[in-house]
Write a protein that holds these residues in place. Structure first.
Motif, mmCIF file in Angstrom:
data_model
loop_
_atom_site.group_PDB
_atom_site.id
_atom_site.type_symbol
_atom_site.label_atom_id
_atom_site.label_comp_id
_atom_site.label_asym_id
_atom_site.label_seq_id
_atom_site.Cartn_x
_atom_site.Cartn_y
_atom_site.Cartn_z
ATOM 1 N N UNK A 209 -7.965 -2.408 -9.200
ATOM 2 C CA UNK A 209 -8.391 -2.721 -7.826
ATOM 3 C C UNK A 209 -9.494 -1.766 -7.387
ATOM 4 N N UNK A 210 -10.606 -1.710 -8.134
ATOM 5 C CA UNK A 210 -11.620 -0.684 -7.847
ATOM 6 C C UNK A 210 -12.172 -0.726 -6.430
ATOM 7 N N UNK A 211 -12.583 -1.912 -5.972
ATOM 8 C CA UNK A 211 -13.177 -1.992 -4.631
ATOM 9 C C UNK A 211 -12.128 -1.721 -3.568
ATOM 10 N N UNK A 212 -10.957 -2.321 -3.696
ATOM 11 C CA UNK A 212 -9.924 -2.161 -2.681
ATOM 12 C C UNK A 212 -9.457 -0.713 -2.567
ATOM 13 N N UNK A 213 -9.340 -0.025 -3.687
ATOM 14 C CA UNK A 213 -8.937 1.388 -3.656
ATOM 15 C C UNK A 213 -9.987 2.224 -2.926
ATOM 16 N N UNK A 214 -11.260 1.944 -3.197
ATOM 17 C CA UNK A 214 -12.323 2.692 -2.517
ATOM 18 C C UNK A 214 -12.342 2.381 -1.020
ATOM 19 N N UNK A 215 -12.111 1.124 -0.661
ATOM 20 C CA UNK A 215 -12.095 0.757 0.752
ATOM 21 C C UNK A 215 -10.927 1.417 1.472
ATOM 22 N N UNK A 216 -9.786 1.530 0.802
ATOM 23 C CA UNK A 216 -8.655 2.227 1.405
ATOM 24 C C UNK A 216 -8.998 3.698 1.621
ATOM 25 N N UNK A 217 -9.638 4.299 0.655
ATOM 26 C CA UNK A 217 -10.050 5.712 0.779
ATOM 27 C C UNK A 217 -10.997 5.898 1.968
ATOM 28 N N UNK A 218 -11.995 5.044 2.064
ATOM 29 C CA UNK A 218 -12.998 5.147 3.133
ATOM 30 C C UNK A 218 -12.356 4.921 4.500
ATOM 31 N N UNK A 219 -11.501 3.909 4.597
ATOM 32 C CA UNK A 219 -10.922 3.540 5.886
ATOM 33 C C UNK A 219 -9.909 4.571 6.366
ATOM 34 N N UNK A 220 -9.053 5.045 5.471
ATOM 35 C CA UNK A 220 -8.080 6.064 5.862
ATOM 36 C C UNK A 220 -8.775 7.342 6.317
ATOM 37 N N UNK A 221 -9.851 7.690 5.653
ATOM 38 C CA UNK A 221 -10.612 8.878 6.061
ATOM 39 C C UNK A 221 -11.179 8.681 7.471
ATOM 40 N N UNK A 438 -4.044 5.786 -6.840
ATOM 41 C CA UNK A 438 -3.240 6.207 -5.687
ATOM 42 C C UNK A 438 -1.791 5.733 -5.737
ATOM 43 N N UNK A 439 -1.452 4.930 -6.723
ATOM 44 C CA UNK A 439 -0.136 4.302 -6.725
ATOM 45 C C UNK A 439 1.032 5.255 -6.850
ATOM 46 N N UNK A 440 0.824 6.411 -7.490
ATOM 47 C CA UNK A 440 1.961 7.295 -7.738
ATOM 48 C C UNK A 440 2.416 8.034 -6.488
ATOM 49 N N UNK A 441 1.607 8.018 -5.424
ATOM 50 C CA UNK A 441 2.053 8.671 -4.190
ATOM 51 C C UNK A 441 2.818 7.711 -3.286
ATOM 52 N N UNK A 442 2.928 6.456 -3.708
ATOM 53 C CA UNK A 442 3.659 5.448 -2.930
ATOM 54 C C UNK A 442 5.080 5.303 -3.448
ATOM 55 N N UNK A 443 5.992 4.870 -2.588
ATOM 56 C CA UNK A 443 7.348 4.565 -3.030
ATOM 57 C C UNK A 443 7.373 3.291 -3.847
ATOM 58 N N UNK A 444 6.477 2.364 -3.505
ATOM 59 C CA UNK A 444 6.406 1.106 -4.237
ATOM 60 C C UNK A 444 5.660 1.306 -5.558
ATOM 61 N N UNK A 445 5.906 0.389 -6.482
ATOM 62 C CA UNK A 445 5.029 0.272 -7.636
ATOM 63 C C UNK A 445 4.000 -0.794 -7.290
ATOM 64 N N UNK A 446 4.456 -2.041 -7.205
ATOM 65 C CA UNK A 446 3.565 -3.094 -6.737
ATOM 66 C C UNK A 446 3.286 -2.906 -5.258
ATOM 67 N N UNK A 447 2.005 -2.916 -4.897
ATOM 68 C CA UNK A 447 1.635 -2.727 -3.492
ATOM 69 C C UNK A 447 0.557 -3.728 -3.126
ATOM 70 N N UNK A 448 0.809 -4.488 -2.073
ATOM 71 C CA UNK A 448 -0.101 -5.536 -1.630
ATOM 72 C C UNK A 448 -1.406 -4.939 -1.109
ATOM 73 N N UNK A 449 -2.492 -5.683 -1.255
ATOM 74 C CA UNK A 449 -3.781 -5.246 -0.720
ATOM 75 C C UNK A 449 -3.824 -5.573 0.773
ATOM 76 N N UNK A 450 -3.585 -4.577 1.600
ATOM 77 C CA UNK A 450 -3.635 -4.759 3.052
ATOM 78 C C UNK A 450 -4.943 -4.255 3.655
ATOM 79 N N UNK A 451 -5.712 -3.518 2.893
ATOM 80 C CA UNK A 451 -6.877 -2.825 3.438
ATOM 81 C C UNK A 451 -8.043 -3.754 3.752
ATOM 82 N N UNK A 452 -8.246 -4.791 2.957
ATOM 83 C CA UNK A 452 -9.497 -5.545 3.079
ATOM 84 C C UNK A 452 -9.632 -6.236 4.425
#
Length: 584
Positions: A209-221, A438-452
């Motif tokens: 999930x390259x784009x979604x992971x980067x968007x989550x990073x940018x948005x959370x910041x 970023x997945x290892x800091x979550x309680x879930x393994x599978x995590x839905x893309x909510x950021x986009x």
């Protein structure tokens, strides 16, 4: 400016368009759509909604000649479409992609689904349609065949199921739906949700999930910057709702104070105590139960008349807990309580947390979005001193469900608390920066893309667009409050202007307004809101929530988070409550 018109409160320009048509009516929308959308989609919407010729004379319609193949496919001009030749009753899901030579069938099927969705969207914004087509559960079970079967259904049956599902769904985008904190439907957010489902990936690693992971990073910041943490430093994650975000915060607070709990469990931890207000969300207790801390270890702090936590009582209860051998580890302050919409005094609470070395969490699931408003963000003064913050953009920012963020001031703490180093996912010899896995800091393994959804809406509106939307909703709540506070038949649940869009009130029908026996009056009043709410749903005209609170009998809790609502919708609500309750 187009945006200014959209965020207007209504009233001034309500009848400005040609032919006295409201731009929100299906007919006006379809006329515009028919000229702009390709493939005859606009014309098809008009046909689906049955509004294309409503304003023509009452002359009986002449018998029409049989439709041509071009008309059957939905196009408004001659074409070479194959749509008319597709018979969905003869097709099944196995006839769609990835089946061989199924591109055309797949596209036509998906276009049919889009047609259904577009018709539903247009209806949702039409005030002449019902908010809900209510049926009791046993009736709804009998109306359609909802049972799962061994044999596959045809695509025609699948389309019928889609229509039936939306027919009985609550129109949460309807301008007169006020029942929950999450209302409205944003078109850019909807488009983003469609795209997210199409991409159908997981959020655990950058490689998938390259784009979604980067968007989550940018948005959370960006969200951490808005909170007030220097340079947006810290951490965060999007989770499945505010309840889980709050539980994450409690989990981190416990790990911060007792890191051995991760491996050794609660046997190595003394009896803990968490603190939250009497009006806080139930998820604080639910999180304590899930984490093995126990609901009895959650100490509820008194609130004042407006629902704000009383800091002096917090300090008193912390000292009491320490004296009885408990270890205070977590304080959850609320920014926008669920019922009253109250904002706890964060600066005073943060001083107490600092004094006793207790983790301070701010549950801003409902009120956190006010940080986007220069006019209202003062209500969260002190939030920058918190250790963690819950913020749900799917509420006041109208991001499609679900979209909840936990923001954490200390970078790396989530990773230390939750990581399990699963080597099949988080290999340490990958060829890119592993901090984006970023997945290892979550309680879930599978995590839905909510950021986009949030990111794309932010791009489309800008911060000022969200600000205008939030300010408008608060202006509408002020309008409601000022209109009913001195109106005959209404009593406010607490004195003073509401802090959020929550307006809490009783409606007193004529039959009980002048009852002298206070207990008898209270007994009757408790039954009023449930009856009016039931009638609202049966007529389908509007929906508003109600509940008791402490020793207060059932009252209406009006909340406004739908930017489509106008002053006229508030007026309608008042009149409808009075109409439905006049005989009680």
């Amino acid at each position: 400016m187009a945006q200014q018109g959209f965020w207007s409160l209504g009233g001034d320009n309500a009848g400005a368009n040609t032919g006295n048509q409201s731009p929100s009516t299906p007919r006006a929308w379809c006329q515009a759509a028919a000229s702009k959308l390709s493939g005859g989609l606009g014309s098809k919407l008009c046909a689906l909604l049955n509004v294309g010729e409503l304003e023509k004379g009452a002359e009986p319609a002449a018998k029409q000649p049989p439709e041509t193949e071009a008309a059957a496919c939905g196009c408004n001009k001659s074409c070479n479409c194959t749509k008319a030749s597709v018979v969905f009753s003869d097709l099944y899901s196995t006839d769609l992609l990835p089946a061989v030579d199924s591109d055309a069938k797949t596209m036509i099927f998906l276009q049919e689904v889009v047609d259904i969705l577009m018709a539903y969207i247009v209806e949702s914004f039409d005030r002449d349609t019902k908010v809900i087509d209510f049926h009791y559960p046993n009736e709804l079970l009998q109306k359609n065949n909802w049972e799962l079967q061994s044999e596959p259904a045809s695509l025609d049956e699948i389309l019928i199921s889609c229509r039936a599902t939306l027919k009985y769904a609550i129109k949460t985008a309807h301008p007169r739906y006020f029942n929950q904190l999450s209302t409205g439907l944003d078109m850019v957010g909807l488009a983003a949700d469609w795209l997210t489902s199409t991409a159908n990936t997981n959020m655990f690693t950058y490689e998938v999930a390259p784009v979604f992971v980067l968007l989550e990073y940018v948005t959370l910041k960006k969200m951490r910057e808005i909170i007030g943490w220097k340079d947006g430093q810290g951490d965060g994650i999007f989770s499945p709702g505010g309840a889980i975000s709050n539980m994450y915060a409690m989990l981190l607070a416990r790990f911060k104070m007792f890191p051995d709990v991760k491996e050794k469990g609660m046997s190595c931890v003394p009896r803990l105590a968490a603190f939250t207000s009497e009006h806080s969300h139930f998820s604080i207790k639910k999180g304590a139960a899930a984490l093995g801390i126990g609901t009895e270890s959650v100490i509820c702090i008194k609130v004042d008349e407006s629902g704000q936590m009383i800091p002096a009582d917090l300090e008193r209860r912390i000292l009491e807990a320490k004296q009885t051998g408990l270890v205070p580890f977590f304080v959850s302050a609320t920014a926008g309580t669920t019922v009253y919409g109250a904002f706890d005094p964060l600066i005073a609470i943060s001083d107490i947390c600092k004094k006793y070395n207790v983790w301070m969490h701010v549950d801003g699931a409902w009120g956190g979005s006010l940080l986007m408003s220069r006019r209202h963000r003062w209500k969260l003064d002190g939030v920058e001193r918190a250790n963690s913050v819950t913020w749900n953009p799917h509420k006041m920012m109208s991001v499609p469900l679900q979209c909840s963020a936990l923001l954490v001031r200390e970078e790396g703490l989530m990773q230390s608390c939750n990581n399990m180093h699963a080597v099949y996912l988080f290999q340490q010899d990958k060829h890119y920066d592993l901090s984006y896995d970023t997945g290892d800091k979550a309680l879930q393994c599978g995590r839905h893309v909510d950021i986009f959804k949030l990111w794309l809406m932010w791009r489309a509106k800008g911060t000022i667009g969200f600000e205008a939307q939030i300010d408008k909703c608060l202006e509408l709540s002020d309008y409601l409050y000022n209109k009913i506070k001195d109106r005959e038949g209404y009593e406010m649940v607490f004195n003073g202007t509401p802090q959020h869009t929550n307006v809490c009130f009783w409606y007193l029908p004529p039959g009980i307004r002048y009852m002298e026996d206070k207990e008898e009056r209270k007994k009757h009043l408790h039954k009023v809101a449930p009856v009016i709410k039931a009638r609202m749903m049966e007529y389908g005209t509007t929906m508003v929530s109600y509940q008791p609170q402490g020793d207060k009998v059932n009252f209406f809790r009006m909340v406004i988070s739908n930017p489509a609502a106008t002053l006229e919708d508030i007026d309608f609500l008042i009149e409808e409550i009075e109409r439905l309750g006049q005989d009680l």
